[in-house]
Design a protein around this motif. Structure first.
Motif, PDB file in Angstrom:
ATOM      1  N   ARG A   1     -28.963 -24.926 -10.675  1.00  0.00           N
ATOM      2  CA  ARG A   1     -27.900 -25.108 -11.659  1.00  0.00           C
ATOM      3  C   ARG A   1     -26.739 -24.160 -11.411  1.00  0.00           C
ATOM      4  O   ARG A   1     -26.919 -23.040 -10.941  1.00  0.00           O
ATOM      5  N   TYR A   2     -25.549 -24.624 -11.761  1.00  0.00           N
ATOM      6  CA  TYR A   2     -24.343 -23.848 -11.548  1.00  0.00           C
ATOM      7  C   TYR A   2     -23.718 -23.487 -12.876  1.00  0.00           C
ATOM      8  O   TYR A   2     -23.914 -24.195 -13.871  1.00  0.00           O
ATOM      9  N   PRO A   3     -22.947 -22.402 -12.893  1.00  0.00           N
ATOM     10  CA  PRO A   3     -22.257 -22.024 -14.128  1.00  0.00           C
ATOM     11  C   PRO A   3     -21.405 -23.190 -14.627  1.00  0.00           C
ATOM     12  O   PRO A   3     -21.281 -23.428 -15.812  1.00  0.00           O
ATOM     13  N   SER A   4     -20.789 -23.907 -13.705  1.00  0.00           N
ATOM     14  CA  SER A   4     -20.063 -25.111 -14.103  1.00  0.00           C
ATOM     15  C   SER A   4     -20.323 -26.167 -13.039  1.00  0.00           C
ATOM     16  O   SER A   4     -20.634 -25.864 -11.897  1.00  0.00           O
ATOM     17  N   GLY A   5     -20.194 -27.412 -13.423  1.00  0.00           N
ATOM     18  CA  GLY A   5     -20.421 -28.490 -12.467  1.00  0.00           C
ATOM     19  C   GLY A   5     -21.860 -28.975 -12.483  1.00  0.00           C
ATOM     20  O   GLY A   5     -22.738 -28.325 -13.043  1.00  0.00           O
TER      21      GLY A   5
ATOM     22  N   ALA B   1     -38.103 -21.054  -6.591  1.00  0.00           N
ATOM     23  CA  ALA B   1     -37.004 -21.037  -5.612  1.00  0.00           C
ATOM     24  C   ALA B   1     -35.721 -21.572  -6.238  1.00  0.00           C
ATOM     25  O   ALA B   1     -34.642 -20.993  -6.070  1.00  0.00           O
ATOM     26  N   ALA B   2     -35.844 -22.676  -6.964  1.00  0.00           N
ATOM     27  CA  ALA B   2     -34.664 -23.285  -7.574  1.00  0.00           C
ATOM     28  C   ALA B   2     -34.078 -22.361  -8.633  1.00  0.00           C
ATOM     29  O   ALA B   2     -32.854 -22.230  -8.755  1.00  0.00           O
ATOM     30  N   ARG B   3     -34.949 -21.702  -9.389  1.00  0.00           N
ATOM     31  CA  ARG B   3     -34.445 -20.815 -10.432  1.00  0.00           C
ATOM     32  C   ARG B   3     -33.733 -19.617  -9.821  1.00  0.00           C
ATOM     33  O   ARG B   3     -32.672 -19.196 -10.275  1.00  0.00           O
TER      34      ARG B   3
ATOM     35  N   GLY C   1     -25.122 -17.512 -10.433  1.00  0.00           N
ATOM     36  CA  GLY C   1     -24.470 -17.069 -11.648  1.00  0.00           C
ATOM     37  C   GLY C   1     -24.790 -17.896 -12.879  1.00  0.00           C
ATOM     38  O   GLY C   1     -24.130 -17.755 -13.907  1.00  0.00           O
ATOM     39  N   TYR C   2     -25.825 -18.740 -12.778  1.00  0.00           N
ATOM     40  CA  TYR C   2     -26.169 -19.540 -13.942  1.00  0.00           C
ATOM     41  C   TYR C   2     -27.046 -18.735 -14.904  1.00  0.00           C
ATOM     42  O   TYR C   2     -28.009 -18.092 -14.488  1.00  0.00           O
ATOM     43  N   ARG C   3     -26.682 -18.780 -16.173  1.00  0.00           N
ATOM     44  CA  ARG C   3     -27.491 -18.105 -17.211  1.00  0.00           C
ATOM     45  C   ARG C   3     -27.943 -19.138 -18.230  1.00  0.00           C
ATOM     46  O   ARG C   3     -27.127 -19.907 -18.727  1.00  0.00           O
ATOM     47  N   ASP C   4     -29.227 -19.097 -18.559  1.00  0.00           N
ATOM     48  CA  ASP C   4     -29.681 -20.096 -19.550  1.00  0.00           C
ATOM     49  C   ASP C   4     -29.919 -19.482 -20.921  1.00  0.00           C
ATOM     50  O   ASP C   4     -29.512 -18.359 -21.179  1.00  0.00           O
TER      51      ASP C   4
END
Lengths: 244, 244
Positions: B201-205, B232-234, B241-244
């Motif tokens: 996952r990306y911060p945007s997009g 690995a994906a996480r 830079g993705y934050r959940d």
DNA sequence: CCAACTTGTTCAGATATGTGAACCGTGTGC
DNA sequence: GCACACGGTTCACATATCTGAACAAGTTGG
């Protein structure tokens, strides 16, 4: 003839070489194409996915271009033969190995194998184009070229470099390379990096070449590297059906 | 507008998908372009190196197309982050791993990592395009799509598949995938091959996805594979830079 | 050995594209 | 808040491309 197709290709080349996405206006200026024409060509390229727009609406090479380009590798059956040799070479020596071919005055890198444990890889050199005479892989491929082909490539090199002397020195070097069985490059391309390359020969057609890069002063013995590269290139040639 | 540019792109796409090089006439027929026009477009493409001629003077995707396409990967900075994760994953599990992204109704494979010792590699899947809903990587990317984007992609899928039912089942499946944290595919794409994928996952997009393929009945525990892929994906998502 | 069929190439007229200038929207600096 | 610069878009006319048929060259089959 076919101006717009040629222009579209020049746009793709320009963007592929650009450090970052470009605006319509800058593309038009760089290639001396009227803005309005550039506009319609860009629209066509975007529509087909060959170009994409980044977050700021600037143009960059798109996914479809990647897809099409990748198919070139699949159709080059040499690559299937060469990759296992690169893998073995990188495993044995612990350094990055490449496969490159000639295109005019340049060498183009088709694939590479990085050693494990190399944290973040360098910007991938796959697809990179460098003047053939400045790289070990380029010189190895030149050295084993049939006479007629060599002339053609040298003409291209002469057209690309201004210094007459450079080409003369290169021609002399190629004889030495053939005698030794490998080419090398000591920091001519990148400071402190030594490259060694040997030719991958085909039953017909010009040779490609396998090469490695490593830091001078590493624990590797030069002779060990040379033996590995020469052996890998010879094995690939054999599998490809070349008999000397 | 810009017919010839669009036609040139369609020719590139056609040849990139073709099993072997094609003749001028077959290209013209396949795309319903008059021979004479095809002729001039092909000449322009060959002149720029985007197409090449094989030994029998048939047309195939050329070196320049490969070069341009490769630059797409260099500009996709996600790849630099993802590759180290693929390397780790393949090392830990001993199986092939991929990174793919969505494009309309399809998933496109951007890069892969093969385990060592795999004698001759399979035909490289890099650059391959498959219907997103038939692959684990495609479903993982779809499942974590923002609502608005998902609708767009589903429309594309609806346009591509005739069976209404298939899409409805897919929509149901996506909820389950989100709940589990990963997607899987048991021999739906290739007999006896199991695939597991998780989103990057990306911060945007929109998200991409990391996946692995292995033979059912191998010594690997499914749970072990799932944990590896999800981790690995996480990690890739965090570095990006993705934050959940 | 000829005939029929390929494939690729050329040409002059019909037609669509390329051109440049003017227009619109946005953001930047004063 | 205004003017300016910059990027992108549109439009009618000049111009270059696209077209289809006819031609050349090579190949296959009888």
């Amino acid at each position: 003839m076919s101006t717009s197709v040629v222009r579209a290709m020049r746009i793709l080349e320009l963007l592929s070489g650009a450090a970052k996405p470009m605006t319509l206006t800058s593309i038009a200026e760089e290639l001396s194409i009227p803005k309005s024409t550039t506009h319609s060509i860009l629209k066509a390229l975007v529509g087909r996915g060959f170009l994409g727009l980044d977050e700021y609406q600037n143009y960059a090479v798109g996914l479809k271009a990647f897809e099409v380009g990748a198919s070139h590798l699949r159709s080059t059956n040499a690559v299937e033969v060469v990759i296992p040799q690169l893998v073995g070479l990188t495993r044995d020596l612990g350094i990055t190995s490449h496969y490159a071919i000639l295109d005019g005055s340049d060498a183009v890198y088709l694939c590479k194998e990085d050693p494990p444990g190399l944290g973040l890889k360098l910007a991938s050199s796959v697809g990179a184009r460098l003047p053939a005479y400045t790289t070990a892989v380029g010189k190895a491929a030149l050295a084993w070229l049939p006479e007629a082909d060599l002339e053609r490539h040298l003409d291209a090199i002469r057209a690309a470099v201004s210094q007459r002397q450079t080409v003369d020195r290169l021609i002399g070097e190629l004889g030495g390379i053939r005698a030794l069985g490998f080419s090398s490059d000591d920091g001519e391309t990148a400071q402190g990096v030594r490259c060694v390359a040997a030719p991958v020969r085909y039953p017909s057609g010009p040779p490609g070449s396998i090469g490695v890069s490593y830091l001078r002063g590493s624990s590797l013995q030069d002779q060990q590297v040379i033996d590995g590269v020469v052996r890998a290139a010879r094995r690939a040639s054999e599998v490809l059906g070349y008999r000397d």
